[in-house]
Design a protein around this motif. Structure first.
Motif, mmCIF file in Angstrom:
data_model
loop_
_atom_site.group_PDB
_atom_site.id
_atom_site.type_symbol
_atom_site.label_atom_id
_atom_site.label_comp_id
_atom_site.label_asym_id
_atom_site.label_seq_id
_atom_site.Cartn_x
_atom_site.Cartn_y
_atom_site.Cartn_z
ATOM 1 N N TRP A 87 0.711 -1.241 -0.109
ATOM 2 C CA TRP A 87 0.067 0.070 -0.015
ATOM 3 C C TRP A 87 0.755 1.443 0.089
ATOM 4 O O TRP A 87 0.578 2.310 -0.493
ATOM 5 C CB TRP A 87 -0.832 -0.060 1.166
ATOM 6 N N TYR B 88 -4.879 -4.099 5.256
ATOM 7 C CA TYR B 88 -4.933 -2.531 4.946
ATOM 8 C C TYR B 88 -3.900 -1.746 5.827
ATOM 9 O O TYR B 88 -3.429 -2.159 6.797
ATOM 10 C CB TYR B 88 -6.326 -2.229 5.232
ATOM 11 N N HIS C 26 -8.096 -16.644 4.181
ATOM 12 C CA HIS C 26 -7.152 -15.822 3.468
ATOM 13 C C HIS C 26 -5.812 -16.400 3.264
ATOM 14 O O HIS C 26 -5.290 -16.274 2.188
ATOM 15 C CB HIS C 26 -7.003 -14.367 4.347
ATOM 16 N N ASP D 129 -2.141 -7.954 -5.254
ATOM 17 C CA ASP D 129 -4.028 -7.442 -5.127
ATOM 18 C C ASP D 129 -4.536 -8.104 -3.916
ATOM 19 O O ASP D 129 -5.413 -7.541 -3.055
ATOM 20 C CB ASP D 129 -4.648 -7.691 -6.312
ATOM 21 N N ALA D 130 -4.460 -9.412 -3.781
ATOM 22 C CA ALA D 130 -4.855 -10.244 -2.885
ATOM 23 C C ALA D 130 -4.419 -9.757 -1.526
ATOM 24 O O ALA D 130 -5.227 -9.511 -0.622
ATOM 25 C CB ALA D 130 -4.795 -11.706 -2.892
ATOM 26 N N TRP D 131 -3.243 -9.515 -1.276
ATOM 27 C CA TRP D 131 -2.565 -9.233 -0.178
ATOM 28 C C TRP D 131 -3.183 -7.936 0.318
ATOM 29 O O TRP D 131 -3.649 -7.438 1.461
ATOM 30 C CB TRP D 131 -1.160 -9.143 -0.276
ATOM 31 N N ARG D 132 -3.247 -7.023 -0.739
ATOM 32 C CA ARG D 132 -3.486 -5.605 -0.421
ATOM 33 C C ARG D 132 -5.062 -5.531 0.224
ATOM 34 O O ARG D 132 -5.571 -4.818 0.831
ATOM 35 C CB ARG D 132 -3.592 -4.629 -1.631
ATOM 36 N N SER D 133 -5.817 -6.521 -0.498
ATOM 37 C CA SER D 133 -7.278 -6.461 0.231
ATOM 38 C C SER D 133 -7.532 -7.185 1.262
ATOM 39 O O SER D 133 -8.612 -7.185 2.060
ATOM 40 C CB SER D 133 -8.099 -7.417 -0.979
ATOM 41 N N MET D 134 -6.482 -7.830 1.860
ATOM 42 C CA MET D 134 -6.471 -8.359 3.189
ATOM 43 C C MET D 134 -5.780 -7.750 4.237
ATOM 44 O O MET D 134 -6.242 -7.766 5.481
ATOM 45 C CB MET D 134 -6.007 -9.829 3.161
ATOM 46 N N GLN E 219 1.916 1.817 -3.538
ATOM 47 C CA GLN E 219 0.454 2.137 -3.949
ATOM 48 C C GLN E 219 0.232 3.579 -4.059
ATOM 49 O O GLN E 219 -0.229 4.298 -4.950
ATOM 50 C CB GLN E 219 -0.696 1.346 -3.780
ATOM 51 N N LYS F 297 -1.779 -10.788 -9.162
ATOM 52 C CA LYS F 297 -2.671 -11.329 -8.584
ATOM 53 C C LYS F 297 -2.517 -11.576 -6.995
ATOM 54 O O LYS F 297 -3.441 -11.047 -5.889
ATOM 55 C CB LYS F 297 -3.474 -12.608 -9.117
#
Length: 418
Positions: A60, A159, A215, A152-157, A63, A149
């Motif tokens: 993040w 924060y 997760h 993205d999965a890590w960022r969605s879990m 990002q 992918k």
């Protein structure tokens, strides 16, 4: 990369200094190894400077446009550009810009994927260690690439505030893949910790929240698709993935870099008249107020790394880790005089947390590091009631709400904001 463990130790640490002043000793099965003084160390001394075996910027953090060298995490923005972005003032001009140490003319990109580095040396070092395996080439922005992918999965879990990165694990795998002596690197990584399965689950739970099991299963599947290697098949099993997940969760040392902070420290060293000093200090104070209003506490390029010389925790630390070179080089400095034979401990708590009650300190350490502290301060306060003041209870609720994914695993570079 053909290297023995002694070679890698010499690569990470200046052995001529370390061998004379510190040594690593086994303490017990609970604490594992510790760092001890071999000679007298004076308050303020730099005990050693160490580079990590592997490190990675938080996803993040990257990002949100915190530009850092993809190898050494050096902040790539000039101090002025950094101040403009953090304060939200694109017209801001810093005085004494000649004090900024960022050199954009030296910056390099990977010719295949355009990842940024602070120098050609860092670009080559990354390529030699792990980047040839992880380079996405023209697929750098392709959301369907297996590595993207996984990110993205890590960022969605996980924060902000961030405490770890799946890419630290990816770089561990890529390093072993590229190494000539794969066994040497595996031994180096797995010397950090050895934990029971229930402890590993607790760490995973803390990092990934209530749905950690689902997760973790998803992350392992994506991790396997992106990085699987027959030589490392044990790392991709459920047990092996738990193990390296716990390894980075409990041993990852937080790294923070900032070109603005470097500029401020350089300003502090200027010889100025009292009027000039007052004007400069007033400008810097107002700048930080503006940054706090716009950006809050997220000032630095942040990531984590695995360092060979690890110190245990104490609520009255003898040393602290910092990154004054604006890169991943960890400087361990003495906070007080240290006698020969003394263990050199740092604190896993920031200065505000260390001033709280024994109960509150123990709660943070138990939940985030899975141990009960028995340092002299905690032992001396054992007779205190296990009660938390109403103010501390409110703070704990705020911490839980704001940081539900866990505390930084070794975040001893942060200080209280005044």
């Amino acid at each position: 990369m053909a290297a023995s463990q002694d070679d890698m130790f010499s690569f990470c640490v200046d052995t001529t200094k370390v061998s004379s002043c510190v040594e690593v000793r086994f303490i017990d099965t609970v604490k594992g190894k510790g760092l001890f003084a071999k000679a007298a160390i004076k308050k303020g001394d730099t005990i050693f400077v160490e580079r990590p075996l592997v490190s990675s910027q938080f996803l993040w953090n990257s990002q949100y446009n915190y530009k850092a060298c993809d190898y050494c995490l050096r902040a790539l923005e000039t101090a002025e550009d950094n101040a403009r972005r953090l304060s939200g003032n694109p017209g801001l001009s810093l005085p004494h810009t000649e004090l900024c140490k960022v050199r954009p003319e030296l910056h390099q990109t990977c010719p295949q994927c355009q990842v940024m580095y602070c120098s050609n040396e860092c670009r080559q070092a990354a390529a030699d260690q792990y980047h040839r395996t992880l380079c996405l080439g023209p697929s750098q922005e392709d959301p369907d690439h297996p590595v993207n992918k996984l990110k993205d999965a890590w960022r969605s879990m996980h924060y902000p505030p961030e405490t770890s990165s799946i890419m630290l694990m990816a770089r561990m795998v890529a390093t072993v893949k590229q190494a000539q002596d794969k066994c040497c690197w595996q031994k180096l990584f797995f010397q950090f910790c050895s934990r029971a399965a229930n402890e590993e689950e607790e760490i995973a739970h803390k990092l990934l929240g209530e749905k950690f099991q689902g997760h973790l299963t998803l992350l392992r599947a994506l991790f396997t698709t992106a990085l699987y290697d027959d030589h490392l098949n044990m790392w991709f099993t459920p047990e092996g993935f738990h193990s390296i997940f716990a390894l980075v969760g409990t041993n990852g040392q937080g790294i923070g870099t900032s070109s603005l902070s470097q500029w401020v420290h350089a300003c502090d060293a200027l010889e100025l008249t009292s009027q000039q000093r007052e004007q400069l200090d007033s400008f810097i104070d107002q700048l930080y107020k503006d940054i706090e209003k716009e950006t809050g506490d997220f000032l630095n390029c942040e990531g984590s790394g695995l360092f060979l010389l690890q110190s245990n925790h104490s609520c009255i630390p003898k040393a602290e880790a910092a990154f004054p070179n604006n890169n991943f080089l960890l400087h361990l400095s003495a906070l007080s005089d240290i006698s020969p034979g003394e263990e050199i401990c740092i604190s896993y708590l920031d200065c505000c947390q260390r001033d709280r009650s024994r109960h509150s300190r123990q709660k943070i350490l138990r939940e985030n590091y899975l141990f009960i502290c028995s340092c002299p301060k905690c032992v001396s306060q054992m007779d205190e009631l296990d009660l938390t003041s109403s103010e501390e209870e409110e703070e704990e609720e705020e911490i839980t709400d704001d940081n539900a994914l866990g505390q930084p695993s070794s975040d001893n570079i942060k200080v209280c904001t005044v």
